[in-house]
Design a protein around this motif. Sequence first.
Motif, PDB file in Angstrom:
ATOM      1  N   GLN A  24     -67.550 -15.438  66.187  1.00  0.00           N
ATOM      2  CA  GLN A  24     -66.821 -14.567  65.410  1.00  0.00           C
ATOM      3  C   GLN A  24     -65.735 -15.895  64.496  1.00  0.00           C
ATOM      4  N   SER A  25     -66.056 -16.954  64.549  1.00  0.00           N
ATOM      5  CA  SER A  25     -65.842 -17.901  64.791  1.00  0.00           C
ATOM      6  C   SER A  25     -66.759 -19.078  63.156  1.00  0.00           C
ATOM      7  N   GLY A  26     -67.735 -18.530  63.385  1.00  0.00           N
ATOM      8  CA  GLY A  26     -68.424 -19.713  62.714  1.00  0.00           C
ATOM      9  C   GLY A  26     -69.567 -20.342  63.532  1.00  0.00           C
ATOM     10  N   GLU A  27     -69.253 -19.922  64.355  1.00  0.00           N
ATOM     11  CA  GLU A  27     -69.679 -21.625  65.798  1.00  0.00           C
ATOM     12  C   GLU A  27     -71.139 -21.225  65.761  1.00  0.00           C
ATOM     13  N   LEU A  28     -71.670 -21.043  65.121  1.00  0.00           N
ATOM     14  CA  LEU A  28     -73.540 -21.256  65.552  1.00  0.00           C
ATOM     15  C   LEU A  28     -73.696 -21.534  66.227  1.00  0.00           C
ATOM     16  N   ALA A  29     -73.811 -22.317  66.620  1.00  0.00           N
ATOM     17  CA  ALA A  29     -74.915 -23.818  67.274  1.00  0.00           C
ATOM     18  C   ALA A  29     -74.196 -23.590  68.786  1.00  0.00           C
ATOM     19  N   GLN A  30     -72.822 -23.287  69.181  1.00  0.00           N
ATOM     20  CA  GLN A  30     -71.801 -23.556  69.963  1.00  0.00           C
ATOM     21  C   GLN A  30     -72.640 -21.681  70.501  1.00  0.00           C
ATOM     22  N   ALA A  31     -72.446 -20.982  69.959  1.00  0.00           N
ATOM     23  CA  ALA A  31     -72.515 -19.378  70.552  1.00  0.00           C
ATOM     24  C   ALA A  31     -73.863 -19.474  70.854  1.00  0.00           C
ATOM     25  N   ARG A  32     -75.360 -19.678  70.233  1.00  0.00           N
ATOM     26  CA  ARG A  32     -76.159 -20.043  70.605  1.00  0.00           C
ATOM     27  C   ARG A  32     -76.357 -20.592  72.000  1.00  0.00           C
ATOM     28  N   ALA A  33     -75.560 -21.396  72.314  1.00  0.00           N
ATOM     29  CA  ALA A  33     -76.004 -22.792  73.664  1.00  0.00           C
ATOM     30  C   ALA A  33     -75.179 -21.702  74.285  1.00  0.00           C
ATOM     31  N   GLU A  34     -74.373 -21.214  73.928  1.00  0.00           N
ATOM     32  CA  GLU A  34     -73.148 -20.236  75.756  1.00  0.00           C
ATOM     33  C   GLU A  34     -74.404 -19.094  75.351  1.00  0.00           C
ATOM     34  N   LEU A  35     -74.712 -18.170  74.396  1.00  0.00           N
ATOM     35  CA  LEU A  35     -75.853 -17.526  74.788  1.00  0.00           C
ATOM     36  C   LEU A  35     -77.084 -17.717  75.286  1.00  0.00           C
ATOM     37  N   GLU A  36     -78.283 -18.473  74.739  1.00  0.00           N
ATOM     38  CA  GLU A  36     -79.263 -18.936  75.472  1.00  0.00           C
ATOM     39  C   GLU A  36     -78.941 -19.838  76.823  1.00  0.00           C
ATOM     40  N   ALA A  37     -77.256 -19.657  77.410  1.00  0.00           N
ATOM     41  CA  ALA A  37     -77.483 -20.302  78.743  1.00  0.00           C
ATOM     42  C   ALA A  37     -77.406 -18.836  79.717  1.00  0.00           C
ATOM     43  N   VAL A  38     -76.999 -18.271  79.471  1.00  0.00           N
ATOM     44  CA  VAL A  38     -77.043 -16.737  80.495  1.00  0.00           C
ATOM     45  C   VAL A  38     -78.556 -16.487  79.871  1.00  0.00           C
ATOM     46  N   LEU A  39     -78.366 -16.764  78.858  1.00  0.00           N
ATOM     47  CA  LEU A  39     -79.993 -15.218  79.180  1.00  0.00           C
ATOM     48  C   LEU A  39     -81.510 -16.288  79.924  1.00  0.00           C
ATOM     49  N   TYR A  40     -81.196 -17.457  79.696  1.00  0.00           N
ATOM     50  CA  TYR A  40     -82.757 -17.624  80.264  1.00  0.00           C
ATOM     51  C   TYR A  40     -82.266 -19.450  80.951  1.00  0.00           C
ATOM     52  N   PRO A  41     -82.429 -19.401  82.239  1.00  0.00           N
ATOM     53  CA  PRO A  41     -82.681 -17.521  82.899  1.00  0.00           C
ATOM     54  C   PRO A  41     -81.527 -16.262  82.789  1.00  0.00           C
ATOM     55  N   LEU A  42     -82.073 -15.418  83.341  1.00  0.00           N
ATOM     56  CA  LEU A  42     -80.679 -14.826  83.348  1.00  0.00           C
ATOM     57  C   LEU A  42     -79.752 -14.764  84.119  1.00  0.00           C
ATOM     58  N   ARG A  43     -78.387 -14.579  83.420  1.00  0.00           N
ATOM     59  CA  ARG A  43     -77.581 -14.766  84.225  1.00  0.00           C
ATOM     60  C   ARG A  43     -76.329 -13.403  84.630  1.00  0.00           C
ATOM     61  N   LEU A  44     -77.257 -12.577  84.324  1.00  0.00           N
ATOM     62  CA  LEU A  44     -76.473 -11.028  83.789  1.00  0.00           C
ATOM     63  C   LEU A  44     -76.596 -10.356  84.612  1.00  0.00           C
ATOM     64  N   ASP A  45     -76.047  -9.658  85.430  1.00  0.00           N
ATOM     65  CA  ASP A  45     -76.492  -8.342  86.432  1.00  0.00           C
ATOM     66  C   ASP A  45     -76.332  -7.067  86.215  1.00  0.00           C
ATOM     67  N   ASP A  46     -75.995  -6.492  84.591  1.00  0.00           N
ATOM     68  CA  ASP A  46     -75.648  -5.439  84.318  1.00  0.00           C
ATOM     69  C   ASP A  46     -76.286  -5.017  82.928  1.00  0.00           C
ATOM     70  N   ASP A  47     -77.014  -3.911  82.549  1.00  0.00           N
ATOM     71  CA  ASP A  47     -78.151  -4.249  81.831  1.00  0.00           C
ATOM     72  C   ASP A  47     -77.227  -3.958  80.144  1.00  0.00           C
ATOM     73  N   GLY A  48     -76.239  -3.215  79.524  1.00  0.00           N
ATOM     74  CA  GLY A  48     -75.187  -3.265  78.590  1.00  0.00           C
ATOM     75  C   GLY A  48     -75.416  -4.705  78.432  1.00  0.00           C
ATOM     76  N   LEU A  49     -74.358  -5.626  78.893  1.00  0.00           N
ATOM     77  CA  LEU A  49     -74.216  -6.725  79.244  1.00  0.00           C
ATOM     78  C   LEU A  49     -75.768  -7.954  78.455  1.00  0.00           C
ATOM     79  N   GLU A  50     -76.507  -8.027  79.178  1.00  0.00           N
ATOM     80  CA  GLU A  50     -78.139  -8.413  79.120  1.00  0.00           C
ATOM     81  C   GLU A  50     -77.931  -7.638  77.157  1.00  0.00           C
ATOM     82  N   ALA A  51     -77.705  -6.332  77.142  1.00  0.00           N
ATOM     83  CA  ALA A  51     -78.523  -5.918  75.821  1.00  0.00           C
ATOM     84  C   ALA A  51     -77.622  -6.453  75.120  1.00  0.00           C
TER      85      ALA A  51
END
Length: 244
Positions: A24-51
């Motif tokens: 939301q702040s427009g810091e797309l590189a940081q957002a991408r890094a944060e999201l890739e870190a929790v998705l690959y490998p998957l570190r979320l145990d809730d389907d809603g959060l994963e979606a």
Amino acid sequence: MTGLLVAMVLSLASPLDPAREAYQSGELAQARAELEAVLYPLRLDDDGLEAEAHLLLAATYHAQEDPSRAENEVVLGLAASRDATLDPLVYPPDFIAFVERVRTVHGERIAALAAARRRPILVPPVLASPGAVPERPAAPAVATVSRGWYLVPFGVGHFQHGKHAKGTVLAVSQGAFFALSAASLGGALALRGDDGLYSAGDAGKARGLNVSYLAGAYAFAALYAYGVLDGFLSSPEGAGERAR
């Protein structure tokens, strides 16, 4: 008390909050890094959060003009939760329209991935108790042949008890002597006159027929007695059982 309040706030915080704020702040590189870190490998145990994480990463790729990766993340996000909705206050209208197009075009792939994610419910096997003894198969039914069959002439008892050789000998010999005796008796009776006496010419023939009749009858009686005794002596009580 302050430490307790901080712990409660941290427990209620979503692991996607840093990535959401960065997007939301427009810091797309940081957002991408944060999201890739929790998705690959998957570190979320809730389907809603994963979606939500996949859709947020798709929005980041879309903003970075990487439509192929954005499309793949949308498919994964909708497969994790097909009822996922996008907040128009967070995502721009062009990305929301992009998601709806991917939902329509790749509906079959999304459905297949969603079905593959469902884990089958395994029913635990029913274990036998430690002291249980396996049942043995029932013994085949048997029919006991009565020794009373030996009282029937012509080797019937021997046949019933499976002694076919003796039964055949007794049947043939007893049958032959019985037939000889019956025929001799019949012939002797036929030679008698109306007064019950034999004529002088038939007396000798009648004498021979009577002898033949008696000899056949005695022989038949002897063979019958032998068959009965042999059967009872050679087949003790309880013998002669055969499987049904």
